[in-house]
Design a protein around this motif. Structure first.
Motif, PDB file in Angstrom:
ATOM      1  N   GLY A  20      -3.805 -13.415   6.894  1.00  0.00           N
ATOM      2  CA  GLY A  20      -3.086 -12.171   6.647  1.00  0.00           C
ATOM      3  C   GLY A  20      -1.584 -12.349   6.681  1.00  0.00           C
ATOM      4  N   ILE A  21      -1.082 -13.037   7.706  1.00  0.00           N
ATOM      5  CA  ILE A  21       0.362 -13.258   7.830  1.00  0.00           C
ATOM      6  C   ILE A  21       0.872 -14.103   6.665  1.00  0.00           C
ATOM      7  CG2 ILE A  21       2.148 -14.343   9.256  1.00  0.00           C
ATOM      8  CD1 ILE A  21       0.397 -13.560  11.704  1.00  0.00           C
ATOM      9  N   ARG A  22       0.131 -15.158   6.338  1.00  0.00           N
ATOM     10  CA  ARG A  22       0.550 -16.027   5.224  1.00  0.00           C
ATOM     11  C   ARG A  22       0.527 -15.266   3.916  1.00  0.00           C
ATOM     12  NH1 ARG A  22      -2.348 -19.362   1.848  1.00  0.00           N
ATOM     13  NH2 ARG A  22      -4.256 -18.840   2.986  1.00  0.00           N
ATOM     14  N   GLY A  23      -0.506 -14.418   3.717  1.00  0.00           N
ATOM     15  CA  GLY A  23      -0.594 -13.659   2.482  1.00  0.00           C
ATOM     16  C   GLY A  23       0.551 -12.684   2.306  1.00  0.00           C
ATOM     17  N   LEU A  24       1.058 -12.131   3.400  1.00  0.00           N
ATOM     18  CA  LEU A  24       2.156 -11.177   3.328  1.00  0.00           C
ATOM     19  C   LEU A  24       3.477 -11.837   2.928  1.00  0.00           C
ATOM     20  CD1 LEU A  24       1.353  -9.023   6.485  1.00  0.00           C
ATOM     21  CD2 LEU A  24       1.296  -8.234   4.123  1.00  0.00           C
ATOM     22  N   PHE A  25       3.572 -13.153   3.110  1.00  0.00           N
ATOM     23  CA  PHE A  25       4.836 -13.840   2.833  1.00  0.00           C
ATOM     24  C   PHE A  25       4.729 -14.890   1.730  1.00  0.00           C
ATOM     25  CE2 PHE A  25       5.424 -12.242   7.140  1.00  0.00           C
ATOM     26  CZ  PHE A  25       6.672 -11.651   7.029  1.00  0.00           C
ATOM     27  N   THR A  26       3.604 -14.950   1.039  1.00  0.00           N
ATOM     28  CA  THR A  26       3.417 -15.959  -0.005  1.00  0.00           C
ATOM     29  C   THR A  26       3.397 -15.293  -1.376  1.00  0.00           C
ATOM     30  OG1 THR A  26       2.088 -17.311   1.507  1.00  0.00           O
ATOM     31  CG2 THR A  26       1.937 -17.808  -0.849  1.00  0.00           C
ATOM     32  N   PRO A  27       4.474 -15.443  -2.170  1.00  0.00           N
ATOM     33  CA  PRO A  27       4.448 -14.905  -3.538  1.00  0.00           C
ATOM     34  C   PRO A  27       3.352 -15.575  -4.355  1.00  0.00           C
ATOM     35  CG  PRO A  27       6.683 -15.486  -2.870  1.00  0.00           C
ATOM     36  CD  PRO A  27       5.763 -16.077  -1.846  1.00  0.00           C
ATOM     37  N   ALA A  28       2.559 -14.800  -5.038  1.00  0.00           N
ATOM     38  CA  ALA A  28       1.466 -15.338  -5.848  1.00  0.00           C
ATOM     39  C   ALA A  28       1.087 -14.322  -6.909  1.00  0.00           C
ATOM     40  CB  ALA A  28       0.250 -15.653  -4.968  1.00  0.00           C
ATOM     41  N   ARG A  29       0.477 -14.813  -7.959  1.00  0.00           N
ATOM     42  CA  ARG A  29      -0.008 -13.931  -9.012  1.00  0.00           C
ATOM     43  C   ARG A  29      -1.056 -12.984  -8.440  1.00  0.00           C
ATOM     44  NH1 ARG A  29      -3.958 -13.292 -12.827  1.00  0.00           N
ATOM     45  NH2 ARG A  29      -3.282 -12.779 -14.967  1.00  0.00           N
ATOM     46  N   PRO A  30      -1.003 -11.692  -8.798  1.00  0.00           N
ATOM     47  CA  PRO A  30      -2.025 -10.761  -8.313  1.00  0.00           C
ATOM     48  C   PRO A  30      -3.427 -11.261  -8.659  1.00  0.00           C
ATOM     49  CG  PRO A  30      -0.222  -9.531  -9.289  1.00  0.00           C
ATOM     50  CD  PRO A  30       0.042 -10.989  -9.580  1.00  0.00           C
ATOM     51  N   PRO A  31      -4.410 -10.972  -7.827  1.00  0.00           N
ATOM     52  CA  PRO A  31      -5.769 -11.492  -8.032  1.00  0.00           C
ATOM     53  C   PRO A  31      -6.392 -11.000  -9.328  1.00  0.00           C
ATOM     54  CG  PRO A  31      -5.723  -9.844  -6.297  1.00  0.00           C
ATOM     55  CD  PRO A  31      -4.315 -10.143  -6.621  1.00  0.00           C
ATOM     56  N   SER A  32      -7.272 -11.811  -9.867  1.00  0.00           N
ATOM     57  CA  SER A  32      -7.941 -11.485 -11.117  1.00  0.00           C
ATOM     58  C   SER A  32      -8.773 -10.217 -10.970  1.00  0.00           C
ATOM     59  CB  SER A  32      -8.851 -12.646 -11.530  1.00  0.00           C
ATOM     60  OG  SER A  32      -9.566 -12.333 -12.697  1.00  0.00           O
TER      61      SER A  32
END
Length: 506
Positions: A223-235
């Motif tokens: 959760g913490i990593r996901g909040l700070f990791t820019p990434a393409r929105p999920p398919s």
């Protein structure tokens, strides 16, 4: 960026913008004068200065955090969703500061101050009240809280038409409770602060304990990593779904101004010169129709910097931290619930999804704890939103209509409480029209519409404040970034609303 110099008239007034009367020039009060203390230290900051953002936080930890955020994470995971949440919270915190800047510098609440922007108050005040009502009158939070209250009293989730009807009555009773809280307060803002201190503190503490108890460390890290990791929105996720999350990840994106009135009623800066809306137990208190501002001299520049530091502390120390925790804690709990159950929540099941999984895994005790948390979260949101609709309508009329001021004889609460009662009836009807989560998604995307409009209004107004109170260039740039970020999601919402197909699907 806009940067024109407002003129100080010989008579000691300051003409800010168009259409509205000039602002009288009066010295800023000291915080000690406003709060009635000899010195503002840490204890006095917590007791007297912190509060307006707590009301905003009570609204913030609501549908985005308990419904839309967990729904999106439960369906698509953290990666590609989390960074949208974080960016939205940061942008909204900075956006809130800019609206509060205007209130602290002039004492005028946004819905009245907007009338100083061309083409003038006859357009901006009615339009702003209308957009607030269109976005928030649907009562999705009350409906969801009513479902939670039904479950707490009956021990079962809403399933039948009779259950739904009963939940709607519970929702209506919660709206009546808002009326009671406001009426019993000496100052309505203070009453809302105290209720939100209790609800927000309890919710965050219990969520933290619950997450520590049942959520593995790996999901915390995810959760913490996901909040700070820019990434393409999920398919598979659409921009409209993501837009609902972005719009309500903190407060209400472009419409956050609707809750900044509380800085006036709290007495921040020039707000202390204007007045406040009192409860029925409070003293009769006039709210002035027009604001005031301060001479741009050395004394007032120093006082402005003190008030601005209080504003930053209130926003970053309370609103930002609380909004971040309020999104992280429910979404990691939802992630664990999805893994335990092997099921994906839907718009219909998300209000009680976590509670149901906790019951199946750990017994009925945690079921009721989770339902109670959700009910309190959604009630605090409806509390702030419902009161803010009444407040902004009352402030708007008081600011532009001499006839209204004569009618209430200088005491806005004469109208405030009558209108609140009428609004209870209207919302009680509207909540019977659609699923609560659907109603909230509409509200969230209407909030994104505000981000296409009000940043430009704010740039115009704040560029005309006394020089020391004006934003820096990068703060103007942040407002333009908010236009691009939230506006993108609103355009997608409109396209999907009218065509039935997603304009952008990732």
């Amino acid at each position: 960026m806009a940067s024109s110099r407002a003129e100080v008239a010989p008579g000691g007034t300051y003409q800010l913008g168009v259409s509205r009367p000039p602002l009288d020039l009066v010295d800023l009060p000291t915080p000690e004068e406003v709060f009635g203390v000899s010195r503002v230290g840490p204890a006095q900051l917590i007791k007297f200065a912190v509060g307006p953002s707590l009301i905003a936080l009570g609204i913030s930890i609501g549908s985005g955090e308990w419904l839309l955020g967990p729904l999106s994470v439960g369906q698509f995971g953290f990666v590609g969703v989390g960074w949208v949440i974080t960016l939205s919270i940061v942008l909204q915190t900075l956006y809130n500061i800019e609206h509060a800047r205007y209130v602290v510098a002039t004492g005028e609440v946004p819905v009245v101050g907007f009338g100083r922007t061309p083409p003038g108050y006859l357009f901006w005040v009615p339009f702003s009240v209308l957009i607030i009502f269109f976005a928030f009158i649907w009562g999705g939070w009350a409906a969801s809280a009513g479902q939670g209250l039904f479950t707490l009293f009956t021990g079962r989730v809403v399933e039948t038409a009779a259950d739904t009807a009963a939940a709607h009555w519970y929702a209506t009773l919660l709206l009546v409770l808002v009326f009671v809280i406001a009426a019993l307060s000496r100052v309505v803002t203070r009453g809302l602060e105290l209720v939100n201190w209790a609800i927000v503190g309890f919710v965050l503490l219990v969520l933290l304990i619950l997450d520590i108890a049942v959520v593995p460390a790996a999901i915390w890290w995810e959760g913490i990593r996901g909040l700070f990791t820019p990434a393409r929105p999920p398919s598979g996720i659409t921009a409209t779904e993501l837009g609902g999350l972005a719009g309500f990840a903190a407060l209400a994106s472009g419409l956050n101004w609707y809750v900044m009135n509380h800085y006036r009623d709290k007495g921040y800066g020039m707000g202390s010169r204007i007045g406040f809306i009192a409860g029925l137990r409070g003293e009769r208190k006039e709210v002035l129709a027009s604001g005031v501002t301060f001479p741009d001299d050395e004394k007032n520049r120093g006082l402005w910097r003190r008030w601005y530091r209080f504003l930053l502390l209130d926003m970053w120390g309370v609103f930002f931290v609380g909004a971040f925790l309020g999104m992280l804690l429910p979404t990691i709990l939802m992630t664990q619930a999805v893994r335990l159950s092997g099921e994906i929540p839907s718009a219909e099941t998300v209000p009680v999804f976590v509670a149901t999984v906790l019951r199946d895994e750990y017994g009925g005790g945690l079921f009721f704890v989770a339902v109670l948390i959700g009910t309190l979260i959604l009630f605090s949101t409806q509390l702030g939103i419902f009161e803010a609709m009444v407040r902004n309508f009352t402030d708007g009329l008081n600011g532009i209509s001499p006839g209204f001021r004569r009618l209430v004889e200088g005491d806005p609460r004469r109208f405030y409480f009558i209108f609140m009662g009428l609004l209870i009836v209207i919302i009680a009807i509207l909540i019977r029209l659609s699923l609560p989560v659907r109603l909230i998604q509409v509200s969230a995307n209407m909030s994104n519409l505000g981000a296409l409009i009000y940043p430009f209004v704010l740039i115009y107004l704040n560029s005309k404040l006394p020089r020391v109170a004006r934003p820096s260039w990068w703060q103007y740039a942040v407002l333009l970034l908010a236009v691009v970020f939230f506006g993108f999601f609103f355009i997608n919402f409109v396209w999907e609303f009218f065509t039935g197909t997603a304009l952008v699907r990732f």
